[in-house]
Design a protein around this motif. Structure first.
Motif, PDB file in Angstrom:
ATOM      1  N   CYS A   1      52.966  50.543  46.935  1.00 37.90           N
ATOM      2  CA  CYS A   1      52.378  49.330  46.476  1.00 37.90           C
ATOM      3  C   CYS A   1      53.721  48.129  46.485  1.00 37.90           C
ATOM      4  O   CYS A   1      54.775  48.206  46.026  1.00 37.90           O
ATOM      5  CB  CYS A   1      52.012  49.300  45.189  1.00 37.90           C
ATOM      6  SG  CYS A   1      51.231  47.648  44.476  1.00 37.90           S
TER       7      CYS A   1
ATOM      8  N   THR B   1      53.234  44.726  46.084  1.00 39.67           N
ATOM      9  CA  THR B   1      52.772  43.608  45.208  1.00 39.67           C
ATOM     10  C   THR B   1      53.893  42.960  44.286  1.00 39.67           C
ATOM     11  O   THR B   1      54.596  43.826  43.969  1.00 39.67           O
ATOM     12  CB  THR B   1      51.511  43.914  44.232  1.00 39.67           C
ATOM     13  OG1 THR B   1      51.874  45.065  43.282  1.00 39.67           O
ATOM     14  CG2 THR B   1      50.234  44.308  45.193  1.00 39.67           C
TER      15      THR B   1
ATOM     16  N   GLY C   1      45.472  36.992  40.102  1.00 35.46           N
ATOM     17  CA  GLY C   1      45.274  37.357  41.487  1.00 35.46           C
ATOM     18  C   GLY C   1      45.778  38.775  41.675  1.00 35.46           C
ATOM     19  O   GLY C   1      45.262  39.458  42.484  1.00 35.46           O
ATOM     20  N   LEU C   2      47.018  39.040  41.025  1.00 38.35           N
ATOM     21  CA  LEU C   2      47.517  40.367  41.130  1.00 38.35           C
ATOM     22  C   LEU C   2      46.486  41.617  40.634  1.00 38.35           C
ATOM     23  O   LEU C   2      46.558  42.650  41.026  1.00 38.35           O
ATOM     24  CB  LEU C   2      48.823  40.506  40.370  1.00 38.35           C
ATOM     25  CG  LEU C   2      49.790  41.864  40.347  1.00 38.35           C
ATOM     26  CD1 LEU C   2      50.188  42.199  41.936  1.00 38.35           C
ATOM     27  CD2 LEU C   2      50.855  41.593  39.703  1.00 38.35           C
TER      28      LEU C   2
ATOM     29  N   LEU D   1      43.663  41.381  40.649  1.00 40.66           N
ATOM     30  CA  LEU D   1      42.467  41.275  41.625  1.00 40.66           C
ATOM     31  C   LEU D   1      42.768  42.271  42.583  1.00 40.66           C
ATOM     32  O   LEU D   1      41.925  43.001  43.445  1.00 40.66           O
ATOM     33  CB  LEU D   1      41.608  39.915  41.886  1.00 40.66           C
ATOM     34  CG  LEU D   1      40.662  39.963  42.983  1.00 40.66           C
ATOM     35  CD1 LEU D   1      39.478  40.545  42.465  1.00 40.66           C
ATOM     36  CD2 LEU D   1      40.422  38.500  43.315  1.00 40.66           C
ATOM     37  N   HIS D   2      43.995  41.846  43.392  1.00 40.71           N
ATOM     38  CA  HIS D   2      44.536  42.692  44.339  1.00 40.71           C
ATOM     39  C   HIS D   2      44.653  44.112  44.094  1.00 40.71           C
ATOM     40  O   HIS D   2      44.413  44.855  45.021  1.00 40.71           O
ATOM     41  CB  HIS D   2      45.915  42.052  44.653  1.00 40.71           C
ATOM     42  CG  HIS D   2      46.733  42.826  45.748  1.00 40.71           C
ATOM     43  ND1 HIS D   2      46.555  42.572  47.258  1.00 40.71           N
ATOM     44  CD2 HIS D   2      47.625  43.721  45.615  1.00 40.71           C
ATOM     45  CE1 HIS D   2      47.227  43.350  47.764  1.00 40.71           C
ATOM     46  NE2 HIS D   2      47.923  44.180  46.909  1.00 40.71           N
ATOM     47  N   LEU D   3      45.242  44.409  43.110  1.00 40.87           N
ATOM     48  CA  LEU D   3      45.510  45.928  42.518  1.00 40.87           C
ATOM     49  C   LEU D   3      44.016  46.650  42.464  1.00 40.87           C
ATOM     50  O   LEU D   3      43.808  47.634  42.985  1.00 40.87           O
ATOM     51  CB  LEU D   3      46.063  46.013  41.195  1.00 40.87           C
ATOM     52  CG  LEU D   3      47.590  45.427  41.379  1.00 40.87           C
ATOM     53  CD1 LEU D   3      48.261  45.570  39.777  1.00 40.87           C
ATOM     54  CD2 LEU D   3      48.186  46.696  42.102  1.00 40.87           C
TER      55      LEU D   3
ATOM     56  N   THR E   1      41.185  45.836  43.891  1.00 41.63           N
ATOM     57  CA  THR E   1      40.365  45.895  44.987  1.00 41.63           C
ATOM     58  C   THR E   1      41.041  46.992  45.902  1.00 41.63           C
ATOM     59  O   THR E   1      40.205  47.555  46.478  1.00 41.63           O
ATOM     60  CB  THR E   1      40.540  44.544  45.845  1.00 41.63           C
ATOM     61  OG1 THR E   1      40.065  43.320  45.133  1.00 41.63           O
ATOM     62  CG2 THR E   1      39.840  44.555  47.006  1.00 41.63           C
ATOM     63  N   LEU E   2      42.559  47.186  46.031  1.00 49.91           N
ATOM     64  CA  LEU E   2      42.889  47.874  47.050  1.00 49.91           C
ATOM     65  C   LEU E   2      42.571  49.409  46.194  1.00 49.91           C
ATOM     66  O   LEU E   2      42.342  50.439  47.123  1.00 49.91           O
ATOM     67  CB  LEU E   2      44.289  47.629  47.123  1.00 49.91           C
ATOM     68  CG  LEU E   2      44.800  46.942  48.179  1.00 49.91           C
ATOM     69  CD1 LEU E   2      44.339  47.449  49.755  1.00 49.91           C
ATOM     70  CD2 LEU E   2      44.078  45.568  48.234  1.00 49.91           C
TER      71      LEU E   2
ATOM     72  N   HIS F   1      48.506  51.871  45.802  1.00 50.38           N
ATOM     73  CA  HIS F   1      47.998  50.911  44.765  1.00 50.38           C
ATOM     74  C   HIS F   1      47.377  51.614  43.562  1.00 50.38           C
ATOM     75  O   HIS F   1      47.819  51.526  42.411  1.00 50.38           O
ATOM     76  CB  HIS F   1      46.966  50.154  45.154  1.00 50.38           C
ATOM     77  CG  HIS F   1      47.517  48.829  46.114  1.00 50.38           C
ATOM     78  ND1 HIS F   1      47.887  49.168  47.303  1.00 50.38           N
ATOM     79  CD2 HIS F   1      47.905  47.517  45.835  1.00 50.38           C
ATOM     80  CE1 HIS F   1      48.500  47.956  47.782  1.00 50.38           C
ATOM     81  NE2 HIS F   1      48.475  47.042  46.904  1.00 50.38           N
TER      82      HIS F   1
END
Length: 294
Positions: free
Chosen positions: A2, A4, A13-14, A16-18, A20-21, A29
């Protein structure tokens, strides 16, 4: 892995990224969430709250945060498997250490050189020059550098120097070295300095007072007869030096991480480097298993 990066503006935002992946079963992730936040599936707002708490500097500022995260990762309630193996190491464990670590140290001096070249701070330059000299400056002399001490440990364990130098790294070591090179070239020099020199906390003999459950190795082995004298010399050098090296590096990182964005980059790059270090330490054990099976 990861990669990020925390945002000083907020963690939504982070998060949501984490999530989602991780929801797509992306291994890097999922691993990051499991190791740092939670092993349970949670929605982005809950993860954002956990991220806010995780990245909050707290006592001791940025150096204190790095030390706490490093201790939790490698010296916590379940210490890293290599740390446990090194408490009273077998010959195979020490051989695995030697063969993989010589590749690490060669990358280490390149990493330090990038920090030296990219920083305009005299204090940083002096620090990195001292590191380069400590690792390689006395190579082959009567006052040996760390790299030479490592090779002598391998020879004392019955592995010829030519074998040590001629053995390619295992894949986790090779991949970690490539990633560290990427960090050295692409990150800010402040974040790179944190990523590399925070790893020296591994041999910091005073971490017990900060919450570590064990030392890097049981100090008693330096006085007994269970490992060769050359192994004692190598381990003792790091045990004596890495307190000052690590603490001074963290002080310099804290001094020059002057913006929220830089501090966030330092935190995220350190965490990435800790992942690489974890994998690399496991490669030492993998090499030990190969040596035992040979």
């Amino acid at each position: 892995m990861c990669r990020t990066v925390a945002s000083p503006e907020g963690m939504g935002g982070l998060a949501l990224h984490l999530t989602t992946l991780a929801g797509r079963s992306d291994a890097g992730h999922v691993r990051w969430l499991n190791q740092n936040l939670t092993r349970h599936r949670e929605e982005p707002p809950a993860i954002a709250r956990r991220l806010d708490e995780f990245y909050r500097l707290g006592e001791g500022g940025l150096p204190g945060w790095i030390k706490r995260r490093f201790i939790a990762r490698f010296f916590g309630a379940r210490p890293h498997p290599f740390v446990l193996a090194l408490q009273h190491p077998t010959r195979a464990v020490l051989v695995g250490y030697v063969i993989e670590h010589q590749h690490f140290l060669r990358q280490w001096v390149r990493s330090c050189s990038f920090v030296l070249a990219r920083s305009d701070q005299i204090e940083v330059a002096k620090y990195e020059i001292d590191n380069l000299n400590t690792e390689f400056g006395g190579f082959g002399t009567a006052a040996p550098a760390h790299y030479e001490l490592l090779l002598r440990m391998g020879e004392a364990l019955g592995v010829p120097r030519a074998t040590i130098l001629g053995t390619p790294p295992l894949r986790p070591t090779r991949d970690a070295i490539a990633e560290w090179d990427e960090i050295a070239r692409g990150s800010s020099w402040v974040a790179a300095m944190a990523a590399f020199h925070a790893l020296e906390l591994i041999a910091h003999r005073d971490l017990l007072r900060d919450g570590a459950t064990v030392h890097y190795f049981d100090p008693a082995i330096l006085d007994g007869s269970e490992i060769p004298e050359a192994a004692k010399a190598f381990l003792r050098e790091g045990y004596d030096a890495d307190v000052g090296h690590a603490e001074e590096a963290l002080r310099l990182v804290d001094l020059h991480a002057t913006t929220p964005a830089l501090r966030a980059e330092v935190q995220s790059t350190f965490l990435r480097s800790a992942d690489l270090f974890d994998d690399y330490l496991m490669a030492r054990l993998e090499r030990a298993e190969q040596f035992e099976a040979a």
